[in-house]
Design an enzyme around this catalytic site. Sequence first.
Site, short mmCIF file in Angstrom:
data_model
loop_
_atom_site.label_atom_id
_atom_site.label_comp_id
_atom_site.label_asym_id
_atom_site.label_seq_id
_atom_site.Cartn_x
_atom_site.Cartn_y
_atom_site.Cartn_z
N HIS A 375 -1.37 -16.04 6.10
CA HIS A 375 -0.91 -14.88 5.32
C HIS A 375 0.33 -15.25 4.52
O HIS A 375 1.20 -15.99 4.99
CB HIS A 375 -0.60 -13.71 6.25
N PRO A 376 0.46 -14.73 3.31
CA PRO A 376 1.63 -15.01 2.47
C PRO A 376 2.84 -14.18 2.90
O PRO A 376 2.70 -13.14 3.55
CB PRO A 376 1.17 -14.61 1.07
N SER A 392 -4.59 -9.61 -1.32
CA SER A 392 -3.16 -9.54 -1.03
C SER A 392 -2.38 -9.00 -2.23
O SER A 392 -1.43 -8.23 -2.09
CB SER A 392 -2.62 -10.92 -0.64
N GLU A 395 -2.87 -5.27 -2.27
CA GLU A 395 -2.20 -4.62 -1.15
C GLU A 395 -0.69 -4.55 -1.39
O GLU A 395 -0.06 -3.49 -1.17
CB GLU A 395 -2.51 -5.38 0.15
N ALA A 430 0.45 -4.07 7.55
CA ALA A 430 -0.58 -3.44 6.71
C ALA A 430 0.13 -2.54 5.72
O ALA A 430 0.45 -1.38 6.02
CB ALA A 430 -1.57 -2.65 7.56
N VAL A 431 0.40 -3.07 4.53
CA VAL A 431 1.26 -2.37 3.59
C VAL A 431 0.65 -1.05 3.11
O VAL A 431 1.37 -0.17 2.65
CB VAL A 431 1.61 -3.27 2.38
#
Length: 475
Positions: A375-376, A392, A395, A430-431
């Site tokens: 994940h970044p 991503s 999101e 989880a944005v």
Amino acid sequence: MTQAPPRYPRDMIGYGPTPPIAIWPAEAKIAVQIVVNYEEGGENNVLHGDAASEAFLSEIVGAAAWPGQRHWNMESIYEYGARAGFWRLHRLLTSLNVPATVYGVATALARSPEQVAAMKAADWEIASHGLKWIEYKDFSEDDERTHMQEAIALHARVTGSAPKGWYTGRCSAQTERLVAENGSFSYAADSYADDLPYWARYGERDQLIVPYTLDANDMRFATPQGFNAGDQFENYLKDSFDCLYEEGVAGQPKMMSIGLHCRLIGRPGRIMALKRFIEHAQRKAGVWFARRIDIADHWSFAHPPVDQPRPCQMDRAAFVAAYGGIFEHSPWVAEAAYELELGAAHDRAAGMQNALARAFRAGSDAARLGVLRAHPDLAGKLAAARRLTAESTSEQASAGLDALTLDEFSEFTTLNAAYTEKHGFPFIIAVRDHDKGSILSAFQRRLGHDTDTEFAEACAQVERIATFRLMDLLP
């Protein structure tokens, strides 16, 4: 040769928690559909070439078949249905202007020309109830298909037109598929799985299923622990109707099927219960009494089949290509999920998320750590360089992380570095559940946790992110 992964053929989810809005004609709150099963003269009987007498659905509860013999009592009970019960039921329904669908056994219809004429004069739909009123569970596929074809041909000759609906009743596991493959039926009814019609896919054909009932059915007068008196049947029908009517008033109209048999409900001690129920239903506004074909035609127009992804039917390559990126840059999760017992429930977002999460949770700590590290950083260098995955990017943009001020970007950079140095993987959240402010608050709070706690939290957040991503792809 590689063994195919297990696949579960039953559909245990259907419409799920949000069924479609039926939109019945005239904005009806409920569709009430009465079926008259006409089986008299098509039942097991040595006169019909069968090996034994009938033993099912009569006043003789627990009756046994008599091999090679006629059962005079059983025959006369079935004859009552044709001679008296049918006409009593016909008079009631026509006097109350209630339409009906007949499930007509082809050989029974052929032996009852006056009853068929009365059905047609009343504009009742005559659907097919098979060639004979016998068990088909042990029939070969070819033999059952042959009976189906013979039933259609005889039905057309006796009634003047081929049936548009099919209900075997004493069916096999292959019956519904054979109906779909036949291709001539507007609906099949050998299902008790829902309160609404639904589509079933067989090969390249979508077959409409209009489910039937065994509970709101007078057959329970002929079964152990069934209805012992008319008022029990009446009360059961009223309660069923009232529940479905309330749901319709609340904006979720349903369908109520009622199953009747001439030799059962046609008895004087039972028919008045049906009359009182119909009058109860007719006193309500917004009740659509319909034939089954009317419901099928309406549903086909208002809710045609929708072509949608069916992950449980994909081959491995297509499955991994479609869902290998749900867990960031970690196709091994999808590869493991593909080996699970997938079914129709996994063709929806929640089901596929469950399958992928099961595979993820079964992975080693090292494998799951690899997913976290894939994940970044939030609003990090990859985002600034526009090198995030499409998922991503979307999101992070949803929470405004693509439009940070210089001060905000500096704060995120500092927090990212501190979190990764402490825990060994990037901060994951989880944005879509948050805005910019709540993300910063969570960042600062979680930075103080021990690594084991954060590892568990990060894994949970990865699963939550997968939920959102799948909601973009599946129902």
